[in-house]
Design an enzyme around this catalytic site. Structure first.
Site, short mmCIF file in Angstrom:
data_model
loop_
_atom_site.label_atom_id
_atom_site.label_comp_id
_atom_site.label_asym_id
_atom_site.label_seq_id
_atom_site.Cartn_x
_atom_site.Cartn_y
_atom_site.Cartn_z
N SER A 84 59.84 -60.28 5.42
CA SER A 84 58.59 -59.57 5.22
C SER A 84 58.47 -58.89 3.86
CB SER A 84 58.41 -58.57 6.34
OG SER A 84 57.14 -57.99 6.26
N HIS A 85 58.39 -57.57 3.85
CA HIS A 85 58.14 -56.84 2.59
C HIS A 85 59.43 -56.64 1.79
CE1 HIS A 85 59.32 -54.03 5.66
NE2 HIS A 85 59.74 -53.23 4.71
N ASP A 97 55.22 -61.90 4.05
CA ASP A 97 54.89 -62.84 5.12
C ASP A 97 53.43 -62.75 5.56
OD1 ASP A 97 55.38 -60.31 6.19
OD2 ASP A 97 55.97 -61.13 8.13
N ASP A 125 51.48 -60.28 6.77
CA ASP A 125 50.95 -59.50 7.89
C ASP A 125 50.51 -58.09 7.48
OD1 ASP A 125 53.52 -58.58 7.50
OD2 ASP A 125 54.19 -58.86 9.58
N ARG A 126 50.84 -57.66 6.26
CA ARG A 126 50.40 -56.33 5.84
C ARG A 126 49.16 -56.42 4.95
NH1 ARG A 126 55.38 -52.27 4.84
NH2 ARG A 126 56.60 -52.91 6.65
N THR A 162 57.02 -47.52 16.74
CA THR A 162 56.88 -48.33 15.54
C THR A 162 57.31 -49.78 15.79
OG1 THR A 162 57.17 -46.46 14.08
CG2 THR A 162 57.76 -48.60 13.19
N GLU A 183 49.29 -49.74 12.22
CA GLU A 183 50.40 -48.88 11.85
C GLU A 183 50.14 -48.29 10.47
OE1 GLU A 183 54.42 -50.10 13.44
OE2 GLU A 183 53.70 -51.99 12.63
N SER A 225 52.12 -48.27 8.14
CA SER A 225 52.86 -49.06 7.17
C SER A 225 52.05 -50.28 6.71
CB SER A 225 54.18 -49.49 7.77
OG SER A 225 53.95 -50.15 9.02
N LYS A 249 50.30 -58.40 13.27
CA LYS A 249 49.39 -57.79 12.32
C LYS A 249 48.98 -58.85 11.32
CE LYS A 249 53.11 -55.50 9.69
NZ LYS A 249 54.35 -55.36 10.45
C1 VG1 Z 1 58.68 -51.00 9.02
C2 VG1 Z 1 57.41 -50.23 9.34
C3 VG1 Z 1 56.84 -50.70 10.67
C4 VG1 Z 1 56.63 -52.22 10.63
C5 VG1 Z 1 57.91 -52.92 10.25
C6 VG1 Z 1 57.75 -54.40 10.08
O1 VG1 Z 1 59.66 -50.73 10.01
O2 VG1 Z 1 57.65 -48.85 9.38
O3 VG1 Z 1 55.66 -50.00 10.92
O4 VG1 Z 1 56.20 -52.68 11.88
O5 VG1 Z 1 58.40 -52.40 9.01
O6 VG1 Z 1 56.80 -54.70 9.09
P1 VG1 Z 1 60.85 -49.67 9.82
O7 VG1 Z 1 61.67 -49.75 11.08
O8 VG1 Z 1 61.57 -50.06 8.58
O9 VG1 Z 1 60.17 -48.35 9.64
V1 VG1 Z 1 56.88 -56.16 8.25
O10 VG1 Z 1 55.48 -56.38 7.42
O11 VG1 Z 1 58.29 -55.83 7.30
O12 VG1 Z 1 57.32 -57.28 9.38
CO CO Z 2 55.34 -58.26 6.81
#
Ligand code: VG1
Ligand code: CO
Length: 543
Positions: free
Chosen positions: A111-112, A279, A281-282, A344, A363, A365, A376
């Site tokens: 993801s990010h 990916d 979704d954000r 979360t 969320e 985030s 998302k």
């Molecule tokens: C983070 C965010 C959460 C989100 C998750 C996956 O998780 O806070 O809100 O659902 O990333 O996002 P954490 O446990 O690091 O706080 V993605 O776009 O990385 O799949």
């Molecule tokens: Co993502």
């Protein structure tokens, strides 16, 4: 096809986090590491008739796809739906699973998190509803990974050509290579008023800029915004997915999407700006010289949902993750619809969406979504904003300010302390937890604690319970601090501190978020003894 049974021994660190198993690329490249985890998935969920496969195109994506195909065939999967080039955005994966009735899907993404040889890689399993596997499934996969003794793989096959569209047989298994954009784009056309949006985008009066950050949304954005909706070429920037995301951090925030932010704050800024993550979704939403916080965006989409054809009949309910600001709660109350508070991670929205209890969710985030898929969805959120701007014929700023006048403004911010020693971080949370009952009634800088707890979620649909999901401290005057540890990082621990304060007075809606939350931030530091315990004087990231 010959199935080879390969003896293996467990790795003890394959517990999926907030969103799948994420590790450094080098860890995934160790012999047997990916194989063990994939076999654990197959051992728990079974072979299934149809498996969807795709990823965000990051470094190691293409190699991992070959392993998945060989292991899927050896484990008796009937058919694989594969995004061409091994690509599928996370929301497109969700769409493909649902549309084609797949039994599940494997998404390759961190993801990010940054990519490239020194970056991160990840594997996530989605179930037949198109959403992330719930905790009971991910925990079962983890348990299987702890006692694995062998994995199954097709032997003696040359690599499969993942770049050619169409159906063929690989190791006795049907593989269909599909266009990663087509099904998703067709779904978007059903949800939104494309005619109206295209009038806006081709009018010459409205300019948009979408930053795909060299990640997966490039092909989706080119196809949907430019080709289908007629936004001029160049409206999409950084639209070619690269294995290392061009060396950038594919996380759409004011800091990481700096080029887009500079454009949107510049002298001849477009009317609308947006970005998405690795990916897809954000989403981050910007207007000319204005940033829409993700928590506000969820509230504003909820308030304006009737302008979008797919939501014109109204919403069944909404949900937000616990640390997301309470802005959407106020809209839900005005609309007289239920508002759920979940832990979360998107996996907690699945049951509520499947049961028809909610229509929108989000969320803090930078994640927003709805019942159209079970993830998302970044491009969807951008289309939602475009649809509402086209309908209201107003600027982003006008929409945001009118919303605040009506509902008040929830100033909110997140402070991250990244790369902490895990023991230090766990001890900090444990100490906070032990303080909890006594905290109620005490005052900090004139703010009295009215409620505090360690958030525990009872899923109203299946009755499952998720405990220890974050420490919540609520103060008189609608202020709140939340602490939790990240479940997506790959090095050390990250402490997230979420700050929020409600401001009803319209004459105070144009203040700087940092100024408005400075006192609360120092209270948060004091209560959790952040500086003493971590040695950090300030957060490493602020969003
Ligand atoms: C983070 C965010 C959460 C989100 C998750 C996956 O998780 O806070 O809100 O659902 O990333 O996002 P954490 O446990 O690091 O706080 V993605 O776009 O990385 O799949
Ligand atoms: Co993502």
């Amino acid at each position: 096809m010959t199935v080879k049974t390969v003896a293996t021994t467990p790795f003890d660190d394959q517990r999926p986090g907030t969103s799948g198993l994420r590790k450094k690329v080098a860890e995934f490249q160790q012999p047997r590491y990916l194989e063990n985890f994939l076999q654990s998935i197959f051992d728990i969920v079974g072979a299934g008739k149809t498996l969807a496969v795709g990823g965000d195109g990051r470094f190691h994506n293409r190699e991992a796809i070959q392993t998945i195909l060989r292991m899927a065939a050896a484990n008796g999967v009937g058919r694989v739906l594969l995004g061409r080039g091994g690509l599928l955005s996370t929301p497109a994966m969700s769409c493909v699973i649902r549309k084609h009735g797949a039994s599940g899907g494997i998404i390759l993404s961190a993801s990010h998190n940054p990519g490239g040889p020194d970056g991160d890689f990840g594997v996530k399993y989605n179930i037949a509803n198109g959403g992330p596997a719930p905790e009971r499934v991910t925990e079962a996969i983890y348990a299987a990974s702890r006692k694995i003794t062998r994995y199954l793989i097709a032997d003696g096959e040359a690599d499969f050509d993942i770049d050619r569209l169409g159906s063929s047989v690989f190791a006795g298994m049907q593989v269909e290579v599909i266009d990663p954009v087509a099904d998703y784009a067709a779904l978007m056309e059903k949800l939104f008023d494309f005619e109206r949006i295209s009038q806006l985008l081709s009018s010459g009066r409205f300019r948009m800029r979408f930053d795909a950050m060299h990640a997966i949304t490039g092909p989706y954005a080119h196809n949907i915004f430019e080709k289908r909706l007629g936004a001029p070429a160049g409206s999409v920037m950084n639209g070619t997915p690269l294995p290392d995301f061009g060396g950038g951090h594919p996380d759409p925030s004011l800091v990481n999407a700096h080029d887009l932010v500079a454009i949107m704050n510049g002298p001849d800024a477009p009317d609308f700006g947006a970005a998405s993550d690795g990916d897809g979704d954000r989403n981050m939403i910007l207007g000319r010289q204005i940033f829409v916080s993700p928590s506000d965006s969820l509230a504003m989409l909820t308030a304006n949902a009737r302008l979008v054809p797919f939501y014109a009949k109204g919403l069944a309910g909404v949900a937000r993750s616990m640390p997301t600001s309470l802005a959407v709660d106020r809209v839900a109350a005005a609309l007289k619809i239920p508002c759920f508070e979940t832990p979360t991670g998107w996996k907690y929205f699945g049951n509520l969406l499947d049961a028809g209890r909610i229509t929108l969710c989000g969320e803090e985030s930078f994640g927003t979504g709805s019942n159209h898929v079970r993830e998302k969805d970044g491009v969807w959120a951008v289309l939602f904003w475009l649809n509402l701007l086209a309908s209201r014929q107003e600027s982003v700023e006008a929409v945001v300010k009118a919303h605040w006048r009506l509902y008040g403004r929830n100033y909110c911010m997140r402070h991250d302390y990244e790369g902490l020693d895990s023991e230090v971080a766990n001890a900090l949370i444990d100490a906070l937890r032990s303080k909890l009952p006594a905290l109620k009634g005490s005052a900090f800088g004139g703010l009295e604690v009215v409620r505090c707890d360690d958030f525990s979620y009872l899923d109203p649909v299946d009755g499952s319970v998720a405990e220890h999901q974050g420490i919540r401290i609520a103060f008189a005057g609608d202020a709140r601090i939340v602490y939790r540890l990240s479940g997506t990082g790959t090095t050390g621990a990250t402490l997230r501190v979420y700050l929020e304060r409600y401001e009803p007075d319209p004459s105070r809606h144009d203040r700087d978020v940092r100024d408005e939350l400075r006192d609360l931030a120092s209270i948060a530091g004091k209560i959790a003894e952040i500086a003493q315990r971590t040695g950090r004087q300030s957060p490493s990231a602020v969003t």
